[in-house]
Write an enzyme that holds these catalytic residues in place. Structure first.
Site, PDB file in Angstrom:
ATOM      1  N   ILE A   1       8.215 -16.677   5.405  1.00 37.33           N
ATOM      2  CA  ILE A   1       7.045 -16.221   4.325  1.00 37.33           C
ATOM      3  C   ILE A   1       7.417 -17.203   3.159  1.00 37.33           C
ATOM      4  CG2 ILE A   1       6.000 -14.395   2.947  1.00 37.33           C
ATOM      5  CD1 ILE A   1       5.719 -14.006   5.926  1.00 37.33           C
TER       6      ILE A   1
ATOM      7  N   ASP B   1       9.231  -0.028  11.469  1.00 38.20           N
ATOM      8  CA  ASP B   1       8.390  -1.033  10.328  1.00 38.20           C
ATOM      9  C   ASP B   1       7.109  -0.214  10.173  1.00 38.20           C
ATOM     10  OD1 ASP B   1       7.502  -3.568   9.310  1.00 38.20           O
ATOM     11  OD2 ASP B   1       5.836  -3.120  10.651  1.00 38.20           O
TER      12      ASP B   1
ATOM     13  N   LYS C   1       5.930   1.809   6.661  1.00 31.99           N
ATOM     14  CA  LYS C   1       4.545   1.519   6.230  1.00 31.99           C
ATOM     15  C   LYS C   1       3.790   2.799   6.187  1.00 31.99           C
ATOM     16  CE  LYS C   1       4.034  -3.242   7.933  1.00 31.99           C
ATOM     17  NZ  LYS C   1       3.935  -3.976   9.221  1.00 31.99           N
TER      18      LYS C   1
END
Ligand SMILES: NC(=O)C1=CN([C@@H]2O[C@H](COP(=O)(O)OP(=O)(O)OC[C@H]3O[C@@H](n4cnc5c(N)ncnc54)[C@H](O)[C@@H]3O)[C@@H](O)[C@H]2O)C=CC1
Ligand SMILES: N[C@@H](CC=O)C(=O)O
Ligand code: NA
Length: 817
Positions: A476, A678, A682
């Protein structure tokens, strides 16, 4: 007629002198009537000060300094003069220098240097320079005469900083000029008393000489020729991109020069103003440039503010006590005592409670100020009517100046807003009713930052710098750097300059104040990067203390999160796709948010859910407008979405997981995706945004990953283990396909209860048709009840994630500016 003044740098080198004569010729050709005033060759006055002091302290080495002054002048003659002129000028310069040498020998012998003698020593600088210029100009075809200002300007006998006696002076100048037909080259800075003793007008006094001559002759313009393009918006040594001001009013120029803009010596303005003669500041080395015109009127140049001036070193005296209130003669006694002690007060503030008076002085005057006040108010101090005098050092004054600030609401708000957002503490404030100048006292460590922050805020449409610090330059982070590089010029056109000041990975980091080269950052980090961890990186970032700073966390590291408090506390905003803070300990998250709020900076993490998709902002928009979240449901993993969209009979589950990893959808460790961690994070982040105080343990999960996969030592071992379980996933797929359904890993939250599970859904389900790495998030609210509000699109991948981070950087910039 015009009076032209040339400063030391203009006459200090052969190139400078050539330029000067070029300017003179230009005027000659135009048939303009001019007079010239000039300074000593650059650096010579300082050398004369030094040589005088050395001789006075009986240091024989004074002769070496004198020798260097001699050489400097002889070399100049050698370089610029030819033939018979050279011989004559050399001989005459020798006469000047012999006199100077004798004088210094006298000082050396008697070990005494009065201000009066010092003035005589200093006068040689201007005298030799003016003589040289007059000879050189004549040699080049501009017939000129040397005029010693000691025959023109008459002063009192305050040597070192003498006061001009204007009546006699004006008469002398008038008579002299009426008799001379050639161009007059007048010595700046020096004058004489009524009995003919040499005096000086204070350092920088050559400008003043020009104004005195100009006013006496009713000149229509006084030009100050120096080595910069006029008066700049602020100190160019502190702020990278400053601008030359086209015009200033006398009042503005006065304020600017009082607060440190070295271009003009403050007393210069008075004679010019008295006769309304405009002054023009020009650059000898760039004569085509029009420079700055100082005149009666302040022009409107599109900004409320003209310039930001400053004094880098001040001390602030706090004088307070119950005995001050309502007692009229205390201020009077206070400032009289200071004035008698010749202590200059830079500015004053008094709160309307009248309990204290604060004023700024030069730090060197600190100890004497204390003494003087303790003496004057001895009695009141003994009786505890007045407290002990407090003096704070290591401070600076920054003054925002401009006539257009008058009656203009919002100027001060902008100023204090910018200081606040940049974490700059304001120690004291002063603004006169003229509204020409708002002065703030700040700590010296914040001096440059203040100038930059204010320059940015007031001259925004010129160029603002955003200083970025990036932790994590993996997938990223490196994509973000590429995107910034590609968009760099477009942003510049919109006056935003993104400056990547620091980058770090888990092992090393690199800083470059001028901005890291975006074409070459990888190699630079490797070659020039220093070893160190994130704590070291943050420490250095904080010490740099730059304005408009943003910290980007592109890691998945808790060690980076541990630094958030410190980053925000130093008024640096954060944007991050890292989920650890927003899904971590609830109280810690609250503290992080509180710090951001208190410091007036931003903590953004939109990319932690659905990558670049506007999920968190949408949710907040709903809440802010009075809606309520009843239910959240979504496919929140790009990785799992991709996997179940691609997993068809005949394909291998573990191979598809590898594809997702190669496509950049997975977490640094793909098990975080597959084990549902993950997604749990979230849905937790969204639930918290919706107002629920929940922790990760409140999110129930039906895992899909066999235990043995989780236990694998590393990622390659995990993939080996996973391949052994391909048949298990095939089984799940077959079951679903038999019913005409597809597999979806769905997270949901209703009434504070969250669940994550793999479900088989049919064509009637809104999540049935997804493709690629799509995420889908639906919000059910009282306003979106029958048909929920849905956000859908690619929810993982380097480009969309980095773009989301980039967008937040720009959002923070918009907020800062
Ligand atoms: N890949 C995606 O589609 C999305 C990723 N994210 C998040 O973006 C973040 C970055 O992901 P990637 O770029 O794929 O990871 P990566 O593993 O490619 O890069 C991580 C970078 O962080 C650095 N790093 C790790 N620990 C550090 C530390 N303590 N101090 C300084 N640097 C450290 C590493 O050296 C590396 O440069 C993760 O938090 C991930 O959850 C969020 C949304 C989408
Ligand atoms: N690994 C994550 C990336 C985004 O947060 C995902 O697959 O969704
Ligand atoms: Na998002």
């Amino acid at each position: 007629m015009k009076v032209l003044k040339f400063g030391g740098t203009s006459v200090g080198s052969p190139e400078g002198l050539k330029q000067v004569v070029g300017i003179l010729k230009d005027y000659q050709q135009k048939g303009e009537h001019i007079a010239v005033v000039n300074s000593a060759l650059s650096g010579v006055t300082n050398e004369l000060v030094a040589v005088g002091k050395m001789a006075c302290s009986n240091d024989p080495a004074y002769e070496e300094v004198l020798e260097s002054i001699k050489q400097r002048h002889f070399e100049m003659v050698e370089t610029i003069m030819t033939g018979e002129t050279r011989t004559r000028v050399t001989n005459n310069i020798k006469v000047f220098l012999k006199e100077l040498s004798d004088l210094l020998y006298g000082v050396y012998l008697i070990k005494e240097l009065s201000k009066r003698t010092s003035d005589l020593v200093l006068s040689f600088g201007e005298r030799m320079a003016s003589y040289l210029l007059s000879e050189y100009a004549s040699q080049e075809g501009v017939a000129a005469e040397f005029a010693d200002a000691r025959r023109l300007i008459v002063t009192d006998s305050s040597f070192g900083n003498a006061r001009v006696l204007f009546e006699e002076t004006n008469r002398n100048i008038g008579t002299h000029f009426s008799k001379s037909s050639h161009l007059q080259i007048v010595t700046g800075f020096i004058a004489s008393t009524e009995d003919g003793t040499t005096s000086t007008l204070g350092r920088g006094g050559s400008d003043y000489t020009a104004a005195i001559v100009g006013a006496a002759l009713d000149a229509d313009l006084i030009e100050i020729w120096t080595d910069v393009d006029g008066v700049m918006t602020t100190d160019p040594r502190r702020v990278k991109k400053t601008y030359s001001l086209k015009s200033l009013s006398y009042a503005e120029a006065m304020e600017m020069s009082h607060f440190g803009a070295k271009v003009i010596y403050p007393p210069t303005l008075a004679p010019a103003m008295s006769k309304s003669i405009p002054l023009s500041i020009r650059n000898t080395f760039n004569p085509e440039f029009e420079g700055t015109l100082i005149s009666k009127a302040s022009s409107d140049w599109g900004y409320d503010v003209k310039g930001i001036s400053s004094i880098q070193e001040v001390a602030l005296v706090n004088f307070q006590g119950s005995g001050i209130m309502g007692v009229p003669n205390v201020p009077n006694r206070l400032f009289n005592a200071l004035s008698e002690a010749e202590i200059n007060v830079i500015f004053i503030t008094q709160a309307s409670s009248e309990r204290s008076i604060s004023f700024a002085i030069a730090p060197d005057d600190g100890p004497r100020t204390k003494e003087v006040l303790e003496q004057e108010f001895n009695l009141e101090m003994i009786n505890h009517k007045i407290d002990a005098v407090e003096i704070r050092y290591d401070l600076a004054v920054v003054a925002t100046i401009g006539e257009n600030m008058k009656h203009q609401p919002g100027v001060a708000a902008k100023l204090f807003g910018a200081l606040g957002r940049n974490g700059i503490n304001v120690v004291a404030i002063a603004q006169g009713t003229s509204e020409l100048n708002i002065s703030v006292v700040v700590e010296r460590k914040d001096f440059s930052k203040t100038l930059n922050a204010l320059h940015d805020i007031y001259f925004l449409s010129t160029e603002t710098r955003l200083n970025l610090f990036i932790a994590g330059v993996g997938l990223i982070g490196s994509t973000l750097l590429n995107q910034i590089k590609a968009q760099y010029d477009n942003l510049l056109k919109q006056h935003l300059k993104i400056n990547i000041v620091g980058i770090a990975n888990s092992k090393q980091f690199l800083f470059d104040l001028d901005g890291i080269d975006l074409d070459n950052w990888k190699a630079e980090l490797l070659e020039r990067g220093r070893k160190g961890n994130i704590d070291d990186f943050v420490t250095e970032m904080v010490e740099l203390n730059l304005s408009n700073s943003v910290f980007v966390d592109n890691t998945s590291s808790q060690a980076v999160v541990e630094n958030y408090q410190r980053v925000l506390n130093n008024s640096i905003s954060i944007t991050t796709p890292n989920k650890l803070a927003s899904s971590g300990d609830f109280l810690k998250l609250q503290e992080i948010k509180n710090t951001a709020y208190r410091r007036g900076v931003k903590f953004f993490y939109e990319t932690s859910v659905g990558a670049g998709l506007p999920v968190i902002t949408t949710l907040n928009d709903l809440l802010n407008s009075g809606d309520r979240i009843q239910k959240i449901e979504g496919v929140l993993s790009g990785t799992l979405s991709y996997i179940f969209n691609s997993f068809k009979t005949g394909t291998s589950f573990s191979e598809i997981v590898k594809e997702a990893q190669a496509a950049g959808f997975t977490e640094p460790d793909p098990r975080d995706d597959l084990n549902g961690m993950d997604v749990r994070r979230k849905i937790l982040i969204l639930s918290r945004e919706a107002g629920y105080q929940m922790d990760i343990s409140d999110v129930q999960i039906d895992g899909i990953l066999p235990e043995s996969c989780m236990e694998a030592a590393d990622v390659p071992a995990f993939f080996e283990e996973l391949a052994k379980h391909d048949h298990h996933f095939e089984g799940l797929l077959k079951e679903a396909e038999a019913e005409g359904k597809v597999l979806r890993f769905i997270a949901s939250m209703e009434g504070g209860k969250a669940l994550v599970a793999l479900k088989a859904v049919g064509p009637e389900h809104p999540f049935f048709s997804l493709s690629g790495s799509d995420n889908i998030i639906s919000f059910t609210t009282p306003r979106y009840l029958e048909r929920p509000l849905v956000v859908k699109g690619p929810g993982a991948g380097a480009e969309v994630t980095a773009a989301g981070v980039f967008a937040e950087v720009i959002r923070i910039f918009n907020y800062l500016s």
